[in-house]
Design a protein around this motif. Sequence first.
Motif, PDB file in Angstrom:
ATOM      1  N   GLN A 229      29.915  39.001  46.142  1.00 12.51           N
ATOM      2  CA  GLN A 229      29.100  40.198  46.088  1.00 12.51           C
ATOM      3  C   GLN A 229      28.918  40.650  44.639  1.00 12.51           C
ATOM      4  N   VAL A 230      27.745  41.164  44.342  1.00 13.28           N
ATOM      5  CA  VAL A 230      27.444  41.655  43.006  1.00 13.28           C
ATOM      6  C   VAL A 230      28.320  42.859  42.690  1.00 13.28           C
ATOM      7  N   GLN A 231      28.871  42.874  41.477  1.00 13.07           N
ATOM      8  CA  GLN A 231      29.657  44.006  41.016  1.00 13.07           C
ATOM      9  C   GLN A 231      28.879  44.762  39.958  1.00 13.07           C
ATOM     10  N   PHE A 232      29.159  46.053  39.854  1.00  8.25           N
ATOM     11  CA  PHE A 232      28.435  46.911  38.929  1.00  8.25           C
ATOM     12  C   PHE A 232      29.396  47.632  38.004  1.00  8.25           C
ATOM     13  N   VAL A 233      29.014  47.723  36.735  1.00 11.47           N
ATOM     14  CA  VAL A 233      29.796  48.440  35.742  1.00 11.47           C
ATOM     15  C   VAL A 233      28.927  49.530  35.139  1.00 11.47           C
ATOM     16  N   GLU A 234      29.340  50.777  35.337  1.00  6.45           N
ATOM     17  CA  GLU A 234      28.605  51.929  34.834  1.00  6.45           C
ATOM     18  C   GLU A 234      29.169  52.369  33.485  1.00  6.45           C
ATOM     19  N   SER A 235      28.305  52.914  32.655  1.00  5.93           N
ATOM     20  CA  SER A 235      28.730  53.428  31.364  1.00  5.93           C
ATOM     21  C   SER A 235      27.760  54.513  30.902  1.00  5.93           C
ATOM     22  N   GLY A 236      28.156  55.248  29.878  1.00  3.73           N
ATOM     23  CA  GLY A 236      27.287  56.244  29.284  1.00  3.73           C
ATOM     24  C   GLY A 236      27.622  57.677  29.623  1.00  3.73           C
ATOM     25  N   GLY A 237      28.601  57.886  30.486  1.00  2.00           N
ATOM     26  CA  GLY A 237      28.984  59.243  30.840  1.00  2.00           C
ATOM     27  C   GLY A 237      29.706  59.930  29.703  1.00  2.00           C
ATOM     28  N   GLY A 238      29.957  61.211  29.892  1.00  2.00           N
ATOM     29  CA  GLY A 238      30.645  61.976  28.872  1.00  2.00           C
ATOM     30  C   GLY A 238      30.579  63.453  29.146  1.00  2.00           C
ATOM     31  N   LEU A 239      31.031  64.223  28.174  1.00  2.00           N
ATOM     32  CA  LEU A 239      31.017  65.679  28.256  1.00  2.00           C
ATOM     33  C   LEU A 239      29.819  66.216  27.487  1.00  2.00           C
ATOM     34  N   VAL A 240      28.994  66.998  28.166  1.00  2.00           N
ATOM     35  CA  VAL A 240      27.824  67.593  27.533  1.00  2.00           C
ATOM     36  C   VAL A 240      27.702  69.049  27.939  1.00  2.00           C
ATOM     37  N   GLN A 241      27.005  69.823  27.113  1.00  2.00           N
ATOM     38  CA  GLN A 241      26.758  71.224  27.419  1.00  2.00           C
ATOM     39  C   GLN A 241      25.566  71.365  28.349  1.00  2.00           C
ATOM     40  N   PRO A 242      25.507  72.456  29.101  1.00  2.00           N
ATOM     41  CA  PRO A 242      24.331  72.691  29.941  1.00  2.00           C
ATOM     42  C   PRO A 242      23.055  72.603  29.111  1.00  2.00           C
ATOM     43  N   GLY A 243      22.041  71.951  29.665  1.00  2.00           N
ATOM     44  CA  GLY A 243      20.793  71.742  28.952  1.00  2.00           C
ATOM     45  C   GLY A 243      20.754  70.455  28.155  1.00  2.00           C
ATOM     46  N   GLY A 244      21.879  69.788  28.046  1.00  2.00           N
ATOM     47  CA  GLY A 244      21.958  68.556  27.297  1.00  2.00           C
ATOM     48  C   GLY A 244      21.463  67.356  28.070  1.00  2.00           C
ATOM     49  N   SER A 245      21.561  66.183  27.445  1.00  2.00           N
ATOM     50  CA  SER A 245      21.068  64.945  28.044  1.00  2.00           C
ATOM     51  C   SER A 245      22.086  63.821  27.917  1.00  2.00           C
ATOM     52  N   LEU A 246      22.008  62.893  28.848  1.00  2.00           N
ATOM     53  CA  LEU A 246      22.797  61.672  28.827  1.00  2.00           C
ATOM     54  C   LEU A 246      21.953  60.549  29.394  1.00  2.00           C
ATOM     55  N   ARG A 247      22.243  59.338  28.953  1.00  2.00           N
ATOM     56  CA  ARG A 247      21.605  58.163  29.526  1.00  2.00           C
ATOM     57  C   ARG A 247      22.688  57.233  30.048  1.00  2.00           C
ATOM     58  N   LEU A 248      22.710  57.035  31.350  1.00  2.00           N
ATOM     59  CA  LEU A 248      23.679  56.167  31.982  1.00  2.00           C
ATOM     60  C   LEU A 248      23.128  54.758  32.105  1.00  2.00           C
ATOM     61  N   SER A 249      24.015  53.779  31.968  1.00  2.00           N
ATOM     62  CA  SER A 249      23.637  52.383  32.103  1.00  2.00           C
ATOM     63  C   SER A 249      24.471  51.723  33.187  1.00  2.00           C
ATOM     64  N   CYS A 250      23.900  50.740  33.825  1.00  2.00           N
ATOM     65  CA  CYS A 250      24.571  49.993  34.881  1.00  2.00           C
ATOM     66  C   CYS A 250      24.308  48.517  34.664  1.00  2.00           C
TER      67      CYS A 250
END
Length: 114
Positions: free
Chosen positions: A1-22
Motif C-alpha cells: 500500500q502507498v504510504q504518505f509523508v506529510e510536512s510543512g506544519g508549524g506554529l503560526v499566528q491567526p491570519g498567517g499562512s502555511l503550505r503543507l506537502s505530501c
Amino acid sequence: QVQFVESGGGLVQPGGSLRLSCLASGSISSIYFMGWYRHAPGNERELVARISRAGDVVDYADSVKGRFTISRDNAKNTMYLQMNSLKAEDTAVYYCNASPPGDWGQGTQVTVSS
C-alpha cells in the motif's frame, strides 16, 4: 500500500499562512481522488479538501472554502495544501491520503495561536 509523508506544519499566528506537502511512496496517478484530512482535539477526523487526478474536480469543506487551496503533482507523487488566513480552529494534525483513505501516516501538526 502507498504510504504518505506529510510536512510543512508549524506554529503560526491567526491570519498567517502555511503550505503543507505530501510525498507518496508510490505512484498517485492511479488514485482518482486524493485528499487532505485533519484531526483536531475533541473532533472527528474530517476531510478538508479533495482533488481528482486531473484536478478538474476540487471540493472543500465549508469551513476552509476561500482560504485553502489543494493541488497535486502526479509526476512527483506529491500533493499540496496552501493554507491562508488561518484561524485558531484550523489547529489540528493534517494528513494526506486517498479519498476514501487507506492507512494513515503520522501527519503534520498545524497550530494557529497568538
